[in-house]
Design an enzyme around this catalytic site. Structure first.
Site: not given
Ligand code: PNW
Length: 458
Positions: A18, A75, A119, A164-165, A293, A295, A366, A412, A419-420, A428
Site C-alpha cells: 500500500q 507497524r 499483508h 494480517n487478516e 483490526n 473498523y 488497526e 490506520w 486502498e486495494w 485513511f
Molecule cells: C484492512 N472488508 O482491510 C487492511 O488490513 C488494510 O490493508 C486496509 O487498508 C484497511 O483495513 C482499510 O480497509 C480490510 O471488506 C479491507 O471487510 C476490507 C475489509 C476489511 C478489512
C-alpha cells in the site's frame, strides 16, 4: 482527561504494497497484487501500487514524520517477494538491506518496530506454481520465509505479526474474488483459511524453537466488526454470536481453543477441512497476544434460511453460510468507506474477545476511517477523523477500565495509501498525500495525535 497505562503502545500502521512502490526496483519479484492490478477493471481508476507513496525511496522522510507526530511504535509489513523474489530459495540482499535501513532509522528515533510478515502481497511465483494458499506446500514456504526474517531482523525486531487478516485473504481473495488472487468459490475460502492457520502455527513454531533467545512476542492480526443483535429475541442473539464466530472465531478459536467453532463445523460440513490431533497441538497456544483490526459495527438478525430458499444449513458459501441478515441504524454516521462509526461496538467486541479467550493481551493493530479530505490553504482539516479517534479511544479506555488487557493501539493509517480495490480513491491516512507530487501534508489529526500521545491520554 482519560489516561492510559504508561507502557501503552501508541502507534500507526501501514503495509508494504500500500505504500512502498518500487515495485520492480533492486531485484524485487512480482506479487499477486502486482498481477491483480494489471487486470483491467479490478482496481478503481486502474490504479496500481507501482509507485504508491514511494516509501521505498523516501522512508527516511516518513520515519521523521512519525517521530514528529509523537508515535512510539510503527507497524509495517515486509514484502515477501522483495526479500525472496521467487517466494523461496535465493535471497534478494537489496530487499533485506531496505528493511534493515528502515528498522535502524526507527530505532534511532526510539520508535518500536512492529512487523507483519504477510499483508497480502504473496510472491506471484508461488501462486503460479502451486495456487498459493490453496496448496499445503505454502505452509513450509511461509515458515522458511519467516525464519529468514527472524534471522535477519530479529536482533532488533521484538514484535511480530504473522498474518494480517486471514479472513480477508480467504473471503475477499478466494470467495468473492474482489482482492488478489481474484478467485470465486464457496469452498476455497475455507481451504485457504486452513492453510493460513497452519502457516501461522508453523512460523510461530520456528520462532519459539529457534529464536527464543531473541525474547520477542508473536501473534496474528484478525479483523472483526462487532455484531449487535437486532432485537432481544433468542434467534437474533444467536445470529449475532454466530456471525462473530464465522468472522473472528474462525481464526481465533483454533489458536486459543484448539479447533474451529462448532457452529462452523455443523454448517460447513466437508467444506471445512479438519485439523489432525498433532496440528491442533501445534496451533493451540500459538499466540502471545491477540491482534485486532476493528473498523465498524452492524446489527445481526436471524435469516431463517432465506439465503438458500429455506435451507437453513445451505451451501451458498461465505456470509450465506451463516444465515445472518446484517443491517445498520439509519442514525449512525458513515465514513467514506460506508462503514458506520459506532465506538460502543469496539468496547463490546473487546469484552467478547476477552471473555471467550480468557483475557489475552490485546493490541488493536488497526482502527481508523476514510474521509474525503481536502487541502485548504495548505492544510487539511479532518475534524471528522479526530472525532472518530476520540470516540474509539474513549471506547478503548472504557474497555481497559472494565478489565480488558488492551496493551496498544495503532491508527490506520500513517499515510493515505493504496486502498486495494478502491485504489487511491479513499483516504485513511493521518497524513495527506498529494499523489501528483507525492508531497506529505499532515492533517489536523496528526497534530491531535501528537497531543494525545504526549499527554498519554484522550
Ligand atoms: C484492512 N472488508 O482491510 C487492511 O488490513 C488494510 O490493508 C486496509 O487498508 C484497511 O483495513 C482499510 O480497509 C480490510 O471488506 C479491507 O471487510 C476490507 C475489509 C476489511 C478489512
Amino acid at each position: 482527561m482519560k489516561t492510559f497505562p504508561n507502557d501503552f503502545m501508541w502507534g500507526s500502521a501501514t503495509s508494504s504494497y500500500q505504500i512502498e512502490g518500487g515495485h520492480n526496483q533492486d531485484g524485487k519479484g512480482p506479487s499477486i497484487w502486482d498481477a491483480f492490478c494489471s487486470i483491467p477493471g479490478k482496481i478503481k481508476n486502474g490504479n496500481t501500487g507501482n509507485i504508491a507513496i514511494d516509501h521505498y525511496n523516501r522512508f527516511e522522510e516518513d520515519v521523521a514524520l512519525l517521530k514528529s507526530q509523537g508515535f512510539k511504535a510503527y507497524r509495517f509489513s515486509i514484502s515477501w517477494p522483495r526479500v525472496l523474489p521467487q517466494g523461496k530459495g535465493k535471497v534478494n540482499e537489496e530487499g533485506i538491506q531496505f528493511y534493515n535501513n528502515l528498522i535502524d532509522a526507527l530505532l534511532k528515533h526510539d520508535i518500536t518496530p512492529v512487523v507483519t510478515l504477510y499483508h497480502w502481497d504473496l510472491p506471484l511465483a508461488l501462486q503460479l506454481e502451486s495456487d498459493g494458499w490453496l496448496d499445503k506446500g505454502i505452509v513450509d514456504h511461509f515458515a522458511q520465509y519467516a525464519r529468514l526474517c527472524f534471522e535477519r531482523f530479529g536482533d532488533r525486531v521484538k514484535h511480530w505479526i504473522t498474518l494480517n487478516e486471514p479472513w480477508v485473504v480467504a473471503i475477499l481473495g478466494h470467495g468473492q474474488g474482489v482482492f488478489a488472487p481474484g478467485r470465486v468459490s464457496n469452498s476455497e475460502p475455507y481451504l485457504a483459511g486452513h492453510h493460513l492457520i497452519l502457516a501461522h502455527a508453523a512460523a510461530v513454531d520456528v520462532f519459539k524453537n529457534e529464536f527464543n533467545h531473541q525474547q520477542g512476542i508473536i501473534g496474528m492480526s484478525n479483523n472483526c466488526d462487532w455484531r449487535e443483535p437486532l432485537t432481544d429475541s433468542d434467534d437474533d442473539k444467536k445470529a449475532a454470536e454466530r456471525a462473530l464466530l464465522f468472522f473472528v472465531g474462525w481464526f481465533a478459536d483454533p489458536l486459543y481453543l484448539g479447533d474451529y467453532p462448532e457452529v462452523m463445523k455443523e454448517r460447513l460440513g466437508n467444506r471445512l477441512p479438519e485439523f489432525t490431533a498433532e496440528e491442533k497441538e501445534l496451533i493451540k497456544g500459538s499466540s502471545d497476544f491477540f491482534g485486532l483490526n476493528h473498523y465498524t459495527t452492524m446489527y445481526a438478525a436471524e435469516n431463517y434460511g432465506k439465503n438458500q430458499g429455506g435451507n437453513v444449513y445451505g451451501n451458498g458459501g461465505l456470509s450465506e453460510d451463516q444465515n445472518v441478515d446484517l443491517s445498520i441504524d439509519k442514525s449512525w454516521q458513515l465514513t467514506e468507506m460506508k462503514w458506520a462509526v459506532v465506538p460502543w461496538g469496539c468496547t463490546k467486541l473487546l469484552a467478547w474477545i476477552s471473555e471467550r479467550y480468557s483475557y489475552p493481551d490485546i493490541y488493536i493493530t488497526e482502527n481508523g476511517c476514510a474521509y474525503d479530505d481536502q487541502v485548504e490553504d495548505g492544510a487539511v482539516h479532518d475534524s471528522e477523523r479526530i472525532d472518530f479517534y476520540r470516540g474509539y479511544l474513549q471506547a478503548c479506555h472504557e474497555a481497559i477500565q472494565s478489565g480488558v488487557n488492551l496493551k496498544g493501539y495503532f491508527a490506520w493509517s500513517m499515510f493515505d495509501n493504496f486502498e486495494w480495490a478502491s485504489g487511491y480513491s479513499l483516504r485513511f491516512g493521518i497524513n495527506y498525500i498529494d499523489y501528483e507530487t507525492l508531497k506529505r501534508i499532515p492533517k489536523d489529526s496528526a497534530y491531535w495525535w501528537k497531543k494525545v500521545v504526549s499527554d498519554n491520554g484522550v
